[in-house]
Scaffold this active site. Sequence first.
Site, PDB file in Angstrom:
ATOM      1  N   ASN A   1      -4.411   6.945   3.590  1.00  0.00           N
ATOM      2  CA  ASN A   1      -3.507   5.895   4.061  1.00  0.00           C
ATOM      3  C   ASN A   1      -4.098   5.064   5.191  1.00  0.00           C
ATOM      4  OD1 ASN A   1      -1.302   8.526   3.561  1.00  0.00           O
ATOM      5  ND2 ASN A   1      -1.163   6.683   2.313  1.00  0.00           N
TER       6      ASN A   1
ATOM      7  N   ILE B   1      -3.501   0.623   8.516  1.00  0.00           N
ATOM      8  CA  ILE B   1      -2.633   1.766   8.236  1.00  0.00           C
ATOM      9  C   ILE B   1      -1.567   1.363   7.228  1.00  0.00           C
ATOM     10  CG2 ILE B   1      -1.115   3.516   9.238  1.00  0.00           C
ATOM     11  CD1 ILE B   1      -2.459   2.870  11.962  1.00  0.00           C
ATOM     12  N   CYS B   2      -1.371   2.203   6.252  1.00  0.00           N
ATOM     13  CA  CYS B   2      -0.319   1.987   5.262  1.00  0.00           C
ATOM     14  C   CYS B   2       0.806   2.982   5.523  1.00  0.00           C
ATOM     15  CB  CYS B   2      -0.854   2.152   3.839  1.00  0.00           C
ATOM     16  SG  CYS B   2       0.400   1.883   2.556  1.00  0.00           S
ATOM     17  N   ILE B   3       1.837   2.542   6.241  1.00  0.00           N
ATOM     18  CA  ILE B   3       3.000   3.372   6.550  1.00  0.00           C
ATOM     19  C   ILE B   3       4.236   2.470   6.528  1.00  0.00           C
ATOM     20  CG2 ILE B   3       2.679   3.103   9.020  1.00  0.00           C
ATOM     21  CD1 ILE B   3       3.697   5.975   9.364  1.00  0.00           C
TER      22      ILE B   3
ATOM     23  N   ASP C   1       1.510   6.253  -2.016  1.00  0.00           N
ATOM     24  CA  ASP C   1       1.306   4.889  -1.528  1.00  0.00           C
ATOM     25  C   ASP C   1      -0.023   4.839  -0.766  1.00  0.00           C
ATOM     26  OD1 ASP C   1       1.715   2.236  -0.905  1.00  0.00           O
ATOM     27  OD2 ASP C   1       3.073   2.656   0.783  1.00  0.00           O
TER      28      ASP C   1
END
Length: 283
Positions: free
Chosen positions: A85, A92-94, A125
């Site tokens: 992620n 950052i993928c959050i 994701d």
Amino acid sequence: MPPSSVTSTTLKRIHREIADLKKEDLGNIQLSPSEDDLFRWNATIPGPEGSVYEGGVFQVEIVLSHDYPFSAPRVTFRTRIYHMNINDRGGICIDILKHNWSPALSLFKVILSLSSLLTDPNPRDPLVPQIATEYVRNRMQHDREARRWTELYARPTPVIDKGKGKATASPAPSSSSSAAAFPALPSRPAASTRASRTAIPAVAETETITIDDSDDEAPVRSRRAAATRVPKRKREVGAADIDLSDEPAERPTRRRRGGGGGAGSGASSSGRTDPGEVIVIED
């Protein structure tokens, strides 16, 4: 100084979060604004215990928008990390930093969410699909690579306390290791040491060396010893020995028995000699 477009609501919110941080128990997490810019924050997240990132320290940069908290902050990892992620540029993928952002969230809650993401990544994701596939299909290989990256890029640098000479972050190497490399030059010996060293040859010179005489040298030594003595030289003449030394020998005397004697018999001034008197005449 904040930009002119910043509202008072934004400044009040930032100052309130700074005050709230002083009340929170951050543990090993560090979070604070920059000294010269309230819209730039720095955070330090330690690798969670039991995770593949344990032992690492990850630096995070946070940039606030001018309408914060109505817009989500921009958060970037400055330390490289092997995570599905988080990409190689630190993105950052959050969800809370995208469509699930809320003004009720704070920067402290964002950092806590990132720490949880290190423990529980989200393969549904992913930002790096290759790492997500490896995580699902070959977990052992994924964990091995994540630990290797942590060892290479996230190990804290030892901080030496000059006052006590101790490392505060992690133990630094000992001074016996740095000695060996340059060995100090040997110091000049003291005067007493030099004197003792120079005295050794003198003692050696006075030692007596005994050499056993062999059979061949015995006659030579006998001749030398004989040469030191002054023997008396003798010459054989018939059956008699004549002493030729330097000492004067007494001359032999001839004895003649006097007879009735005449005037030519060498009488003393007293006149005649008695019959039977021995007269000694020296040559």
